[in-house]
Scaffold this motif. Structure first.
Motif, PDB file in Angstrom:
ATOM      1  N   ILE A 177       0.843  -1.202   0.000  1.00 24.89           N
ATOM      2  CA  ILE A 177       0.000   0.000   0.000  1.00 24.89           C
ATOM      3  C   ILE A 177       0.873   1.245   0.000  1.00 24.89           C
ATOM      4  CG2 ILE A 177      -1.743   1.293   1.305  1.00 24.89           C
ATOM      5  CD1 ILE A 177      -2.289  -1.709   2.532  1.00 24.89           C
ATOM      6  N   LEU A 178       0.665   2.100  -0.984  1.00 26.24           N
ATOM      7  CA  LEU A 178       1.372   3.381  -1.088  1.00 26.24           C
ATOM      8  C   LEU A 178       0.366   4.506  -0.914  1.00 26.24           C
ATOM      9  CD1 LEU A 178       3.614   5.386  -1.801  1.00 26.24           C
ATOM     10  CD2 LEU A 178       3.154   4.915  -4.219  1.00 26.24           C
ATOM     11  N   VAL A 179       0.572   5.339   0.099  1.00 23.94           N
ATOM     12  CA  VAL A 179      -0.288   6.502   0.323  1.00 23.94           C
ATOM     13  C   VAL A 179       0.355   7.720  -0.331  1.00 23.94           C
ATOM     14  CG1 VAL A 179      -1.355   8.011   2.027  1.00 23.94           C
ATOM     15  CG2 VAL A 179      -1.227   5.546   2.452  1.00 23.94           C
ATOM     16  N   VAL A 180      -0.386   8.298  -1.273  1.00 22.31           N
ATOM     17  CA  VAL A 180       0.052   9.497  -1.985  1.00 22.31           C
ATOM     18  C   VAL A 180      -0.670  10.727  -1.465  1.00 22.31           C
ATOM     19  CG1 VAL A 180       0.181  10.594  -4.270  1.00 22.31           C
ATOM     20  CG2 VAL A 180       0.577   8.123  -4.040  1.00 22.31           C
ATOM     21  N   GLY A 181      -1.959  10.566  -1.123  1.00 25.09           N
ATOM     22  CA  GLY A 181      -2.775  11.700  -0.675  1.00 25.09           C
ATOM     23  C   GLY A 181      -2.250  12.307   0.608  1.00 25.09           C
ATOM     24  N   ASN A 182      -2.169  13.619   0.654  1.00 23.29           N
ATOM     25  CA  ASN A 182      -1.585  14.324   1.802  1.00 23.29           C
ATOM     26  C   ASN A 182      -2.597  14.571   2.924  1.00 23.29           C
ATOM     27  OD1 ASN A 182       1.125  14.601   0.934  1.00 23.29           O
ATOM     28  ND2 ASN A 182       0.467  16.150  -0.543  1.00 23.29           N
ATOM     29  N   PRO A 183      -2.101  14.679   4.188  1.00 20.00           N
ATOM     30  CA  PRO A 183      -0.708  14.484   4.629  1.00 20.00           C
ATOM     31  C   PRO A 183      -0.337  13.001   4.621  1.00 20.00           C
ATOM     32  CG  PRO A 183      -2.118  14.972   6.497  1.00 20.00           C
ATOM     33  CD  PRO A 183      -2.983  15.092   5.286  1.00 20.00           C
ATOM     34  N   ALA A 184       0.474  12.626   3.643  1.00 20.51           N
ATOM     35  CA  ALA A 184       0.688  11.224   3.287  1.00 20.51           C
ATOM     36  C   ALA A 184       1.221  10.380   4.441  1.00 20.51           C
ATOM     37  CB  ALA A 184       1.632  11.139   2.090  1.00 20.51           C
ATOM     38  N   ASN A 185       2.206  10.900   5.181  1.00 23.44           N
ATOM     39  CA  ASN A 185       2.822  10.090   6.242  1.00 23.44           C
ATOM     40  C   ASN A 185       1.795   9.688   7.300  1.00 23.44           C
ATOM     41  OD1 ASN A 185       4.934  11.765   4.937  1.00 23.44           O
ATOM     42  ND2 ASN A 185       6.313  10.745   6.364  1.00 23.44           N
ATOM     43  N   THR A 186       1.039  10.661   7.773  1.00 27.26           N
ATOM     44  CA  THR A 186       0.088  10.380   8.844  1.00 27.26           C
ATOM     45  C   THR A 186      -1.145   9.662   8.310  1.00 27.26           C
ATOM     46  OG1 THR A 186       0.930  12.234  10.129  1.00 27.26           O
ATOM     47  CG2 THR A 186      -1.250  11.433  10.712  1.00 27.26           C
ATOM     48  N   ASN A 187      -1.536   9.921   7.076  1.00 29.59           N
ATOM     49  CA  ASN A 187      -2.614   9.141   6.470  1.00 29.59           C
ATOM     50  C   ASN A 187      -2.242   7.660   6.414  1.00 29.59           C
ATOM     51  OD1 ASN A 187      -4.193  11.415   6.042  1.00 29.59           O
ATOM     52  ND2 ASN A 187      -3.651  11.637   3.895  1.00 29.59           N
ATOM     53  N   ALA A 188      -0.982   7.374   6.069  1.00 30.83           N
ATOM     54  CA  ALA A 188      -0.524   5.983   6.027  1.00 30.83           C
ATOM     55  C   ALA A 188      -0.553   5.351   7.414  1.00 30.83           C
ATOM     56  CB  ALA A 188       0.888   5.914   5.445  1.00 30.83           C
ATOM     57  N   LEU A 189      -0.165   6.119   8.420  1.00 36.40           N
ATOM     58  CA  LEU A 189      -0.180   5.616   9.799  1.00 36.40           C
ATOM     59  C   LEU A 189      -1.595   5.254  10.230  1.00 36.40           C
ATOM     60  CD1 LEU A 189       1.576   5.248  12.422  1.00 36.40           C
ATOM     61  CD2 LEU A 189       0.709   7.503  13.095  1.00 36.40           C
ATOM     62  N   ILE A 190      -2.560   6.130   9.953  1.00 36.40           N
ATOM     63  CA  ILE A 190      -3.947   5.890  10.341  1.00 36.40           C
ATOM     64  C   ILE A 190      -4.525   4.714   9.562  1.00 36.40           C
ATOM     65  CG2 ILE A 190      -6.274   6.869  10.297  1.00 36.40           C
ATOM     66  CD1 ILE A 190      -4.406   7.896  12.573  1.00 36.40           C
ATOM     67  N   CYS A 191      -4.217   4.644   8.283  1.00 42.18           N
ATOM     68  CA  CYS A 191      -4.701   3.542   7.461  1.00 42.18           C
ATOM     69  C   CYS A 191      -4.216   2.200   8.035  1.00 42.18           C
ATOM     70  CB  CYS A 191      -4.221   3.729   6.029  1.00 42.18           C
ATOM     71  SG  CYS A 191      -5.129   2.769   4.794  1.00 42.18           S
ATOM     72  N   SER A 192      -2.958   2.149   8.441  1.00 42.11           N
ATOM     73  CA  SER A 192      -2.411   0.911   8.995  1.00 42.11           C
ATOM     74  C   SER A 192      -3.058   0.561  10.333  1.00 42.11           C
ATOM     75  CB  SER A 192      -0.893   1.017   9.158  1.00 42.11           C
ATOM     76  OG  SER A 192      -0.535   1.871  10.226  1.00 42.11           O
ATOM     77  N   LYS A 193      -3.384   1.573  11.103  1.00 35.96           N
ATOM     78  CA  LYS A 193      -4.014   1.355  12.416  1.00 35.96           C
ATOM     79  C   LYS A 193      -5.345   0.621  12.277  1.00 35.96           C
ATOM     80  CE  LYS A 193      -6.106   3.979  16.252  1.00 35.96           C
ATOM     81  NZ  LYS A 193      -5.632   3.111  17.337  1.00 35.96           N
ATOM     82  N   TYR A 194      -6.059   0.916  11.194  1.00 31.04           N
ATOM     83  CA  TYR A 194      -7.379   0.317  11.004  1.00 31.04           C
ATOM     84  C   TYR A 194      -7.346  -0.893  10.067  1.00 31.04           C
ATOM     85  CZ  TYR A 194      -9.304   3.982  13.815  1.00 31.04           C
ATOM     86  OH  TYR A 194      -9.590   4.805  14.887  1.00 31.04           O
ATOM     87  N   ALA A 195      -6.168  -1.397   9.804  1.00 30.71           N
ATOM     88  CA  ALA A 195      -6.008  -2.645   9.043  1.00 30.71           C
ATOM     89  C   ALA A 195      -5.041  -3.557   9.792  1.00 30.71           C
ATOM     90  CB  ALA A 195      -5.505  -2.351   7.635  1.00 30.71           C
ATOM     91  N   PRO A 196      -5.411  -3.984  11.006  1.00 34.13           N
ATOM     92  CA  PRO A 196      -4.457  -4.705  11.856  1.00 34.13           C
ATOM     93  C   PRO A 196      -4.032  -6.068  11.318  1.00 34.13           C
ATOM     94  CG  PRO A 196      -6.673  -4.737  12.809  1.00 34.13           C
ATOM     95  CD  PRO A 196      -6.710  -3.772  11.671  1.00 34.13           C
TER      96      PRO A 196
ATOM     97  N   ALA B 102       5.258  13.608  15.114  1.00 32.13           N
ATOM     98  CA  ALA B 102       4.716  13.196  16.409  1.00 32.13           C
ATOM     99  C   ALA B 102       3.470  14.009  16.752  1.00 32.13           C
ATOM    100  CB  ALA B 102       5.782  13.356  17.494  1.00 32.13           C
ATOM    101  N   GLU B 103       3.489  15.305  16.433  1.00 33.43           N
ATOM    102  CA  GLU B 103       2.321  16.157  16.678  1.00 33.43           C
ATOM    103  C   GLU B 103       1.156  15.760  15.773  1.00 33.43           C
ATOM    104  OE1 GLU B 103       3.935  20.025  16.022  1.00 33.43           O
ATOM    105  OE2 GLU B 103       4.846  20.167  18.027  1.00 33.43           O
ATOM    106  N   GLU B 104       1.450  15.460  14.511  1.00 28.00           N
ATOM    107  CA  GLU B 104       0.402  15.017  13.586  1.00 28.00           C
ATOM    108  C   GLU B 104      -0.237  13.720  14.078  1.00 28.00           C
ATOM    109  OE1 GLU B 104       1.424  14.597   9.499  1.00 28.00           O
ATOM    110  OE2 GLU B 104       1.925  16.717   9.230  1.00 28.00           O
ATOM    111  N   LYS B 105       0.588  12.800  14.539  1.00 23.66           N
ATOM    112  CA  LYS B 105       0.071  11.537  15.059  1.00 23.66           C
ATOM    113  C   LYS B 105      -0.874  11.781  16.225  1.00 23.66           C
ATOM    114  CE  LYS B 105       1.526   7.319  17.443  1.00 23.66           C
ATOM    115  NZ  LYS B 105       2.694   6.543  17.982  1.00 23.66           N
ATOM    116  N   ARG B 106      -0.469  12.648  17.142  1.00 27.25           N
ATOM    117  CA  ARG B 106      -1.309  12.947  18.304  1.00 27.25           C
ATOM    118  C   ARG B 106      -2.647  13.541  17.865  1.00 27.25           C
ATOM    119  NH1 ARG B 106       1.039  17.748  20.812  1.00 27.25           N
ATOM    120  NH2 ARG B 106      -0.301  18.715  19.246  1.00 27.25           N
ATOM    121  N   ASP B 107      -2.598  14.506  16.946  1.00 26.03           N
ATOM    122  CA  ASP B 107      -3.835  15.146  16.478  1.00 26.03           C
ATOM    123  C   ASP B 107      -4.726  14.143  15.741  1.00 26.03           C
ATOM    124  OD1 ASP B 107      -2.897  17.517  17.504  1.00 26.03           O
ATOM    125  OD2 ASP B 107      -2.191  18.316  15.575  1.00 26.03           O
TER     126      ASP B 107
END
Length: 356
Positions: A151-170, A344-349
């Motif tokens: 899975i490649l996340v291109v849509g911004n904010p890409a880094n944190t979008n990828a983190l959230i996507c992974s969180k909901y695909a355990p 880290a701030e983006e992750k928290r938000d």
């Protein structure tokens, strides 16, 4: 000697070697999802995927194209154009507004679609809108995609979008979720090639550290340039430390904004090329080159753990590995800390939004 029947010289037939080419063996088609499929980036990306530029010349693909319901008319036009390209490797196309249909049994997913940043919108507002999108897509991937899906996340904010996507695909390994910093990597490589007056292919091992944002750190300290068949360190070849710490860094950081200012639209063509590069290297390998990928951080180089952070990586047999043992200067340390703090701030938000 004459021929018995007509008196002419006899014809000598020489034995010739007949070369039989082995038939090209095509692999079974793989299913590939692209979200935001009616948008600008996808318009350039889809041809590259379907033509063999990403997965190789012997790998047919079946495209699953996802967009929102109001865009289905536009998406159907894209499907018509794909048909009109008459691409031998395109096994079929499924246009849909349903994430579960789009992600069913896919081997690769390009998550291009996201809420665009609008005038007056703060980055936190953008993050909030996109968390909900990537939460839903993560849940759908978890339910119906192959467990080895890349899975490649291109849509911004890409880094944190990828983190959230992974969180909901355990059920899908976390290392199978990546964010695109390859566009920044390509920009940095091109800037150095231009500075040195060499073809872009002669520059390698530039690094993008951190977030795909204005805090990213383009780092040329380990890059190499091929001059007369010999690899030389880029810092020695440039011989201008001030340039590498200032103009080079800010040019790459602000390149997207510069393109928008000139073109009045975002950098869709180069983004599509970067997405193709990223996924091609992930599937087919990097050889002796390093590339930049946003991957889940294990704390390497003093970065925050459990954020999606861009590192230099190599890829072998479909598995990425962070390049180890690099020296981090005081300047680089400061830059890594700035971009790490933002992530880290983006992750928290983002996690706060997930509670809603």
């Amino acid at each position: 000697m004459s021929c018995f029947c007509c008196g002419s010289a006899p014809r000598i037939v020489e034995e010739t070697e007949i070369i039989v080419k082995e038939p090209v063996v095509m692999a079974a088609p793989i299913k590939v999802a692209v979200t935001g499929a009616a948008g600008q980036i996808a318009y350039s990306l889809l041809y590259q995927i379907a033509s063999g530029a990403v997965f190789g010349p012997n790998q047919p693909v079946y495209l699953h194209l996802l967009d929102i319901a109001p865009m289905m008319g536009v998406l159907n036009g894209v499907v018509m154009e794909l048909a009109d390209c008459a691409l031998p490797l395109l096994a079929g196309v499924l246009p849909t507004a349903n994430p579960e249909e789009a992600f069913k049994d896919v081997a690769a997913a390009f998550l291009v679609g996201s809420m665009p940043r609008k005038e007056g919108m703060e980055r936190k507002d953008l993050l909030s809108a996109n968390v909900r999108i990537f939460k839903e897509q993560g849940q759908a991937l978890d339910k119906v995609a192959r467990k080895d899906v890349k899975i490649l996340v291109v849509g911004n904010p890409a880094n944190t979008n990828a983190l959230i996507c992974s969180k909901y695909a355990p059920s899908i390994p976390r290392e199978n979720f990546t964010a695109m910093t390859r566009l920044d990597h390509n920009r940095a490589q091109a800037q150095l090639a231009d500075k040195l007056g060499v073809p872009v292919r002669d520059v390698k091992n530039v690094i993008i550290w951190g977030n795909h944002s204005s805090t990213q750190f383009p780092d040329a300290s380990n890059a190499l340039v091929n001059v007369g068949g010999i690899n030389k360190p880029v810092p020695a070849a440039v011989n201008d430390d001030e340039y590498l710490k200032t103009t080079f860094v800010t040019t790459v950081q602000k390149r997207g904004a510069a393109v928008i200012a000139a073109r009045k639209m975002s950098s869709a063509l180069s983004a599509a090329k970067a997405a193709s590069d990223h996924m091609r290297d992930w599937f087919l390998g990097t050889g002796d080159r390093w590339v930049s990928m946003g991957v889940i951080s294990d704390g390497s180089y003093g970065t925050p753990r459990d954020v999606v952070f861009s590192f230099p990586v190599t890829v072998t047999n479909g598995k990425w590995k962070i390049v180890e043992g690099l020296t981090i200067s005081d300047f680089a340390r400061e830059m890594l800390d700035i971009t790490g703090k933002e992530l880290a701030e983006e992750k928290r938000d983002a996690l706060e939004v997930c509670k809603d």
